[in-house]
Design a protein around this motif. Structure first.
Motif, PDB file in Angstrom:
ATOM      1  N   LEU A  90       0.816  -1.279  -0.068  1.00  0.00           N
ATOM      2  CA  LEU A  90      -0.311  -0.074   0.160  1.00  0.00           C
ATOM      3  C   LEU A  90       0.673   1.416   0.200  1.00  0.00           C
ATOM      4  O   LEU A  90       0.833   1.677  -0.385  1.00  0.00           O
ATOM      5  N   ARG A  91       1.706   1.590   1.036  1.00  0.00           N
ATOM      6  CA  ARG A  91       2.459   3.039   0.834  1.00  0.00           C
ATOM      7  C   ARG A  91       3.232   2.654  -0.128  1.00  0.00           C
ATOM      8  O   ARG A  91       3.925   4.289  -0.639  1.00  0.00           O
ATOM      9  N   ALA A  92       3.996   1.714  -0.883  1.00  0.00           N
ATOM     10  CA  ALA A  92       4.755   1.263  -2.440  1.00  0.00           C
ATOM     11  C   ALA A  92       3.302   2.448  -2.553  1.00  0.00           C
ATOM     12  O   ALA A  92       4.121   2.879  -4.320  1.00  0.00           O
ATOM     13  N   HIS A  93       2.538   2.095  -3.275  1.00  0.00           N
ATOM     14  CA  HIS A  93       1.152   3.080  -4.549  1.00  0.00           C
ATOM     15  C   HIS A  93       1.466   4.302  -3.691  1.00  0.00           C
ATOM     16  O   HIS A  93       1.249   5.033  -5.195  1.00  0.00           O
ATOM     17  N   ILE A  94       1.389   4.140  -2.530  1.00  0.00           N
ATOM     18  CA  ILE A  94       0.621   5.874  -1.961  1.00  0.00           C
ATOM     19  C   ILE A  94       2.543   6.228  -2.751  1.00  0.00           C
ATOM     20  O   ILE A  94       2.253   7.624  -3.030  1.00  0.00           O
ATOM     21  N   ASP A  95       3.250   6.040  -2.512  1.00  0.00           N
ATOM     22  CA  ASP A  95       4.554   6.639  -2.645  1.00  0.00           C
ATOM     23  C   ASP A  95       5.149   6.933  -3.734  1.00  0.00           C
ATOM     24  O   ASP A  95       4.942   8.421  -4.837  1.00  0.00           O
ATOM     25  N   ALA A  96       4.685   6.010  -4.982  1.00  0.00           N
ATOM     26  CA  ALA A  96       4.539   6.203  -6.788  1.00  0.00           C
ATOM     27  C   ALA A  96       3.434   7.004  -7.217  1.00  0.00           C
ATOM     28  O   ALA A  96       3.366   7.739  -8.293  1.00  0.00           O
ATOM     29  N   LEU A  97       2.177   7.110  -6.432  1.00  0.00           N
ATOM     30  CA  LEU A  97       1.149   8.487  -6.680  1.00  0.00           C
ATOM     31  C   LEU A  97       1.817   9.549  -6.945  1.00  0.00           C
ATOM     32  O   LEU A  97       1.858  10.982  -6.964  1.00  0.00           O
ATOM     33  N   ASP A  98       2.058  10.002  -5.057  1.00  0.00           N
ATOM     34  CA  ASP A  98       2.761  10.796  -4.646  1.00  0.00           C
ATOM     35  C   ASP A  98       3.927  11.582  -5.898  1.00  0.00           C
ATOM     36  O   ASP A  98       3.795  12.788  -6.335  1.00  0.00           O
ATOM     37  N   GLU A  99       4.924  10.700  -6.063  1.00  0.00           N
ATOM     38  CA  GLU A  99       5.697  10.950  -7.490  1.00  0.00           C
ATOM     39  C   GLU A  99       5.200  11.264  -8.244  1.00  0.00           C
ATOM     40  O   GLU A  99       5.715  12.285  -9.086  1.00  0.00           O
ATOM     41  N   GLN A 100       4.225  10.945  -9.515  1.00  0.00           N
ATOM     42  CA  GLN A 100       3.222  11.186 -10.037  1.00  0.00           C
ATOM     43  C   GLN A 100       3.065  12.854  -9.822  1.00  0.00           C
ATOM     44  O   GLN A 100       2.757  13.847 -10.593  1.00  0.00           O
ATOM     45  N   LEU A 101       2.518  12.711  -8.307  1.00  0.00           N
ATOM     46  CA  LEU A 101       1.812  14.315  -8.223  1.00  0.00           C
ATOM     47  C   LEU A 101       2.277  15.122  -8.469  1.00  0.00           C
ATOM     48  O   LEU A 101       2.249  16.464  -9.130  1.00  0.00           O
ATOM     49  N   VAL A 102       3.658  14.829  -7.780  1.00  0.00           N
ATOM     50  CA  VAL A 102       4.763  16.162  -7.593  1.00  0.00           C
ATOM     51  C   VAL A 102       4.931  16.797  -9.541  1.00  0.00           C
ATOM     52  O   VAL A 102       5.105  17.636  -9.455  1.00  0.00           O
ATOM     53  N   GLY A 103       5.310  15.295  -9.981  1.00  0.00           N
ATOM     54  CA  GLY A 103       5.443  15.492 -11.426  1.00  0.00           C
ATOM     55  C   GLY A 103       4.497  16.616 -12.474  1.00  0.00           C
ATOM     56  O   GLY A 103       4.588  17.043 -13.654  1.00  0.00           O
ATOM     57  N   LEU A 104       3.053  16.156 -11.892  1.00  0.00           N
ATOM     58  CA  LEU A 104       2.064  16.497 -12.608  1.00  0.00           C
ATOM     59  C   LEU A 104       1.911  18.383 -11.726  1.00  0.00           C
ATOM     60  O   LEU A 104       2.075  19.062 -12.745  1.00  0.00           O
ATOM     61  N   LEU A 105       2.636  18.638 -10.807  1.00  0.00           N
ATOM     62  CA  LEU A 105       2.596  19.995 -10.499  1.00  0.00           C
ATOM     63  C   LEU A 105       4.024  20.798 -11.098  1.00  0.00           C
ATOM     64  O   LEU A 105       4.162  21.543 -11.403  1.00  0.00           O
ATOM     65  N   ALA A 106       4.979  19.895 -11.285  1.00  0.00           N
ATOM     66  CA  ALA A 106       6.365  20.199 -11.716  1.00  0.00           C
ATOM     67  C   ALA A 106       5.822  20.888 -13.402  1.00  0.00           C
ATOM     68  O   ALA A 106       6.050  21.580 -13.961  1.00  0.00           O
ATOM     69  N   GLN A 107       5.366  20.063 -13.803  1.00  0.00           N
ATOM     70  CA  GLN A 107       3.904  20.473 -15.040  1.00  0.00           C
ATOM     71  C   GLN A 107       3.267  21.616 -14.982  1.00  0.00           C
ATOM     72  O   GLN A 107       3.701  22.619 -16.359  1.00  0.00           O
ATOM     73  N   ARG A 108       2.809  22.240 -14.073  1.00  0.00           N
ATOM     74  CA  ARG A 108       1.321  23.449 -13.660  1.00  0.00           C
ATOM     75  C   ARG A 108       2.677  24.331 -13.810  1.00  0.00           C
ATOM     76  O   ARG A 108       2.482  25.441 -13.899  1.00  0.00           O
ATOM     77  N   HIS A 109       3.998  24.029 -12.563  1.00  0.00           N
ATOM     78  CA  HIS A 109       4.681  25.167 -12.096  1.00  0.00           C
ATOM     79  C   HIS A 109       5.577  25.707 -14.047  1.00  0.00           C
ATOM     80  O   HIS A 109       5.706  27.054 -14.388  1.00  0.00           O
ATOM     81  N   ALA A 110       5.844  24.895 -14.945  1.00  0.00           N
ATOM     82  CA  ALA A 110       5.727  24.737 -16.040  1.00  0.00           C
ATOM     83  C   ALA A 110       5.177  25.910 -17.510  1.00  0.00           C
ATOM     84  O   ALA A 110       5.409  26.910 -17.730  1.00  0.00           O
ATOM     85  N   LEU A 111       3.932  25.779 -16.999  1.00  0.00           N
ATOM     86  CA  LEU A 111       2.692  25.581 -17.758  1.00  0.00           C
ATOM     87  C   LEU A 111       2.638  27.350 -17.006  1.00  0.00           C
ATOM     88  O   LEU A 111       1.887  29.012 -17.505  1.00  0.00           O
ATOM     89  N   ILE A 112       2.732  27.633 -15.521  1.00  0.00           N
ATOM     90  CA  ILE A 112       2.644  29.142 -14.609  1.00  0.00           C
ATOM     91  C   ILE A 112       3.577  30.290 -15.110  1.00  0.00           C
ATOM     92  O   ILE A 112       3.585  31.213 -15.704  1.00  0.00           O
ATOM     93  N   ALA A 113       4.890  29.316 -15.920  1.00  0.00           N
ATOM     94  CA  ALA A 113       6.002  30.154 -16.034  1.00  0.00           C
ATOM     95  C   ALA A 113       6.197  30.766 -17.200  1.00  0.00           C
ATOM     96  O   ALA A 113       6.185  32.301 -17.755  1.00  0.00           O
ATOM     97  N   ARG A 114       5.149  30.139 -18.158  1.00  0.00           N
ATOM     98  CA  ARG A 114       4.469  30.486 -20.028  1.00  0.00           C
ATOM     99  C   ARG A 114       3.783  31.980 -19.698  1.00  0.00           C
ATOM    100  O   ARG A 114       3.711  32.039 -20.309  1.00  0.00           O
TER     101      ARG A 114
END
Length: 99
Positions: free
Chosen positions: A12-36
Motif C-alpha cells: 500500500l505504501r509503495a503505491h502511495i509513494d508512486a502516486l505521490d511521485e506522479q503528483l509532484v511530476g504533475l505539479l512540476a508541469q503546472r509550474h512550467a505552465l505558470i512560467a509560460r
C-alpha cells in the motif's frame, strides 16, 4: 491492480509513494505552465492576479473533487494555495526576478 487487492502495508505504501511521485511530476508541469503564463501576461499587459480566474480555477477544482467523491472544501483550500503560489511565481517574473 485494484485497491481492494492490496493486503499489506508495504505494498500500500509503495503505491502511495508512486502516486505521490506522479503528483509532484504533475505539479512540476503546472509550474512550467505558470512560467509560460507569466511571459504571455507580460506581452499582453495582464497582471499576475486576475480575481475572476482565481475563483474559476478554485470552483473547477471543487467541482472535480465532488464528482470523484472528495471533499470539495478541502480540495478548494489546497487549490487556493496552489493558485496563490502561482500568482507569486508570476509576480516575481513580472517584477524582473527571472531565472
Amino acid at each position: 491492480m485494484q485497491i481492494d487487492d492490496i493486503w499489506d502495508m508495504a505494498t500500500l505504501r509503495a503505491h502511495i509513494d508512486a502516486l505521490d511521485e506522479q503528483l509532484v511530476g504533475l505539479l512540476a508541469q503546472r509550474h512550467a505552465l505558470i512560467a509560460r503564463a507569466a511571459k504571455i501576461k507580460e506581452q499582453i499587459g495582464l497582471p499576475a492576479r486576475i480575481d475572476d480566474r482565481v475563483e474559476e480555477v478554485v470552483a473547477n477544482a471543487g467541482r472535480h473533487a465532488a464528482s470523484r467523491g472528495l471533499d470539495p472544501a478541502l480540495i478548494e483550500n489546497i487549490w487556493r494555495q496552489l493558485v496563490e503560489a502561482a500568482i507569486a511565481q508570476e509576480d516575481r517574473y513580472l517584477n524582473g526576478d527571472r531565472p
